[in-house]
Scaffold this active site. Structure first.
Site, PDB file in Angstrom:
ATOM      1  N   SER A 239       0.644  -1.024  -0.043  1.00  0.00           N
ATOM      2  CA  SER A 239      -0.259  -0.132   0.135  1.00  0.00           C
ATOM      3  C   SER A 239       0.787   0.794   0.057  1.00  0.00           C
ATOM      4  O   SER A 239       2.085   1.865   1.221  1.00  0.00           O
ATOM      5  CB  SER A 239      -0.678  -0.245   1.085  1.00  0.00           C
ATOM      6  N   LYS A 240       0.223   2.202  -0.815  1.00  0.00           N
ATOM      7  CA  LYS A 240       0.820   3.434  -1.228  1.00  0.00           C
ATOM      8  C   LYS A 240       1.676   4.345   0.719  1.00  0.00           C
ATOM      9  O   LYS A 240       2.058   4.914   0.623  1.00  0.00           O
ATOM     10  CB  LYS A 240       0.709   4.151  -2.036  1.00  0.00           C
ATOM     11  N   ARG A 241       0.436   3.940   0.834  1.00  0.00           N
ATOM     12  CA  ARG A 241      -0.249   4.809   2.192  1.00  0.00           C
ATOM     13  C   ARG A 241       0.947   4.001   3.531  1.00  0.00           C
ATOM     14  O   ARG A 241       1.668   4.594   4.790  1.00  0.00           O
ATOM     15  CB  ARG A 241      -0.884   4.587   3.167  1.00  0.00           C
ATOM     16  N   ARG A 242       1.523   2.851   3.548  1.00  0.00           N
ATOM     17  CA  ARG A 242       1.795   1.485   4.320  1.00  0.00           C
ATOM     18  C   ARG A 242       3.371   1.540   4.475  1.00  0.00           C
ATOM     19  O   ARG A 242       4.266   1.756   4.940  1.00  0.00           O
ATOM     20  CB  ARG A 242       1.247   1.058   4.517  1.00  0.00           C
ATOM     21  N   ASP A 243       3.413   0.860   3.110  1.00  0.00           N
ATOM     22  CA  ASP A 243       5.295   0.605   2.411  1.00  0.00           C
ATOM     23  C   ASP A 243       5.656   1.973   1.491  1.00  0.00           C
ATOM     24  O   ASP A 243       4.650   2.462   0.433  1.00  0.00           O
ATOM     25  CB  ASP A 243       5.190  -0.563   1.944  1.00  0.00           C
TER      26      ASP A 243
END
Length: 475
Positions: A239-243
């Site tokens: 995920s762009k948010r988390r990773d």
RNA sequence: GCUCCCAUCGUCUAGCGGUCUAGGACGGGGCCCUCUCAAGGCUCAAACACGGGUUCGAUUCCCGUUGGGAGCGCCA
């Protein structure tokens, strides 16, 4: 045997993504390994999402990684006429047909079928209507023969395929006249003479349909190889948010391109027990046979270890060139290159995971005035050590030869003169005095790198600091 | 829901029927080294998802179960 030609075909919808970069790397390695060519093709036919800046970002990212393409970049959008031509020929040969079902009608029939417990594929309403150009707004669908063999031998997954009945007559041209992805890909791969399509496993389900197009065109499909996806921590989708997933991000964090490539190549591919691969090894050893079938998690720990490994290996002048921008950003000023700085960087490579860390650790040497960490000062800059510190300042000040060995000798003299003081008792206060903190390379090396004048000045400043706090305490 | 795919230490992986008391690497623990922090050396813990077959013999082959993933657009 004909030439090996692979391609990297990203859609320019953001920055160079981790997974895309690995796909590019695999394609590049495969082509190089077999003396073939890598073609770069930008799949920008989705006008809404495609942006010119992200195309540049992809090119920059690839260049930074050292992945060089031999042809292109070609833009899929510039090939629209050719796509249209192929679709027209398919319609002419009755391999494809016009369909005037609207999206609304389709959606309604689909819902009805599903509600009735059925599986939905296109119901073939327009299949045999033989609609002409004049039929009004329409799409074009590929006619899929029911018994067609849509299987292939995947370079990674082995024998793969799907029953033709599961697929249905898919749309190949939108009602606005534009070709759909699947045709565009097939036509481009064909025209560009691609021999091996190496792409993410998310395309695995697309492949039967593309094979149907190759069959309709009466040509041999290329070899397909689908590489498993990279997943985030916990095995979940990245995920762009988390990773962190953008190559540019890693670059900004101070990772070396060699480390990124090495990390990525080992995600899903292995060569026995080998962990470290130079670019030369990647392009001479990479092999589809050894690509894993299961998805891999991107492990930041291994990445850091690799980065430090390459940091340690970098020739001094290159290391300097790499760190300098980070160091100048760290101190927000132009940095003068001195032998002391070069020496410090050499000492720091064993202590830094990234260039950013290294710049932070080198900060004390390039700034004029350091800030002393309060906690460190409380612990190590106490009145009791002030006399030894003073003698040391004197001894260092008198040194004619500002070398590591002379500095060490001066230390020993001071230690002996102060009742056989343990070196640790003096080194830590000095460290705090000259770097502002408790962590640095060896104290003699650090002093030597810092330089005669700055070193003595900082130690004296620290002594004044000790005295003033001692006074304020006795008040 | 349907179709397809995957399954060895926490993670990346080696293993392609007996060599497996399952190997390496990262990470973790311990010890050594030591002026701090690292680096380095040594060392320890850590896995074949489960259940059935096939076989003289399964981590390796087959089938289920479970778990995960991808795809199911007039997106790419």
């Amino acid at each position: 045997m004909s030439e090996i030609r692979t391609r990297f075909a990203p859609s320019p919808t953001g920055f160079l993504h981790l997974g895309s970069a690995r796909t590019a790397l695999f394609n590049w390695a495969y082509a190089r390994r077999h003396g073939g060519k890598l073609i770069l093709r930008i799949e920008d036919t989705d006008r809404l999402r495609s942006r010119r800046e992200s195309e540049e970002a992809i090119n920059d990212g690839l260049r930074w990684l050292g992945i060089e393409w031999d042809e292109g970049p070609f833009r899929q959008s510039e090939r629209a006429e050719r796509h249209a031509e192929v679709i027209a020929s398919l319609v002419a040969s009755r391999q494809a047909y016009r369909c005037r079902c609207t999206q609304e009608e389709l959606e309604e029939r689909k819902q009805r079928t599903i509600a009735a417990g059925g599986k939905w594929t296109y119901d073939g309403r327009c299949r045999d209507l033989d609609l002409g150009e004049e039929c009004g707004p329409h799409t074009v669908r590929l006619r899929i023969r029911e018994g067609a063999d849509l299987s292939w031998n995947d370079g990674v997954f082995g024998h793969s395929g799907q029953d033709a009945r599961e697929i249905g007559d898919m749309i190949i041209r939108r009602s606005d006249g534009n070709a759909l992805f699947n045709v565009a890909v097939v036509v481009d791969d064909l025209d560009m003479g691609i021999s091996h399509v190496i792409r993410g496993a998310d395309h695995h389900p697309n492949t039967p349909f593309q094979i149907a197009i190759y069959q309709a065109l009466n040509v041999e499909p290329p070899q397909f190889a689908h590489v498993p996806l990279i997943v985030g921590t916990g095995g979940k989708k990245l995920s762009k948010r988390r990773d962190p997933v953008s190559i540019q991000h890693f670059r900004a964090e101070g990772y070396l391109p060699q480390a990124v490539c090495n990390w990525l190549i080992r995600l899903g591919w292995s060569h026995g027990d080998q962990e470290v691969f130079s670019a030369e090894e990647i392009t001479s050893l990479f092999d589809l046979e050894a690509v894993n079938r299961s998805s891999a998690q991107a492990d930041p720990g291994k990445f850091q270890w690799l980065n430090q490994h390459y940091l340690k290996q970098l020739p001094g002048n290159q290391l300097l060139r790499e760190v300098l921008p980070f160091l100048e950003a760290e101190v927000d000023a132009k940095v003068e290159v001195t032998p002391g700085l070069e020496r410090l960087l050499d000492l720091l490579r064993e202590r830094s995971k990234t260039l950013v860390e290294m710049a932070q650790q080198a900060r004390f040497l390039v700034v004029d005035a350091i800030e002393i960490d309060e906690k460190a000062a409380r612990k190590h800059l106490k009145p009791a050590i002030a006399p030894a510190l003073s003698s040391l300042a004197e001894a260092l000040d008198e040194l004619g030869d500002w070398s590591e060995s002379e500095i060490e000798a001066a230390f020993e003299r001071v230690l002996a003169a102060h009742g056989d003081l343990k070196i640790g008792k003096l080194a830590q206060p000095v460290r705090v005095a000259i770097t502002g903190g408790t962590i640095s390379p060896g104290i003699f090396e650090t002093l030597a790198a810092l330089g005669h004048e700055k070193a003595v000045r900082r130690i004296r400043a620290a002594i004044r600091g000790v005295e003033s706090t001692a006074e304020s305490r006795t008040d």
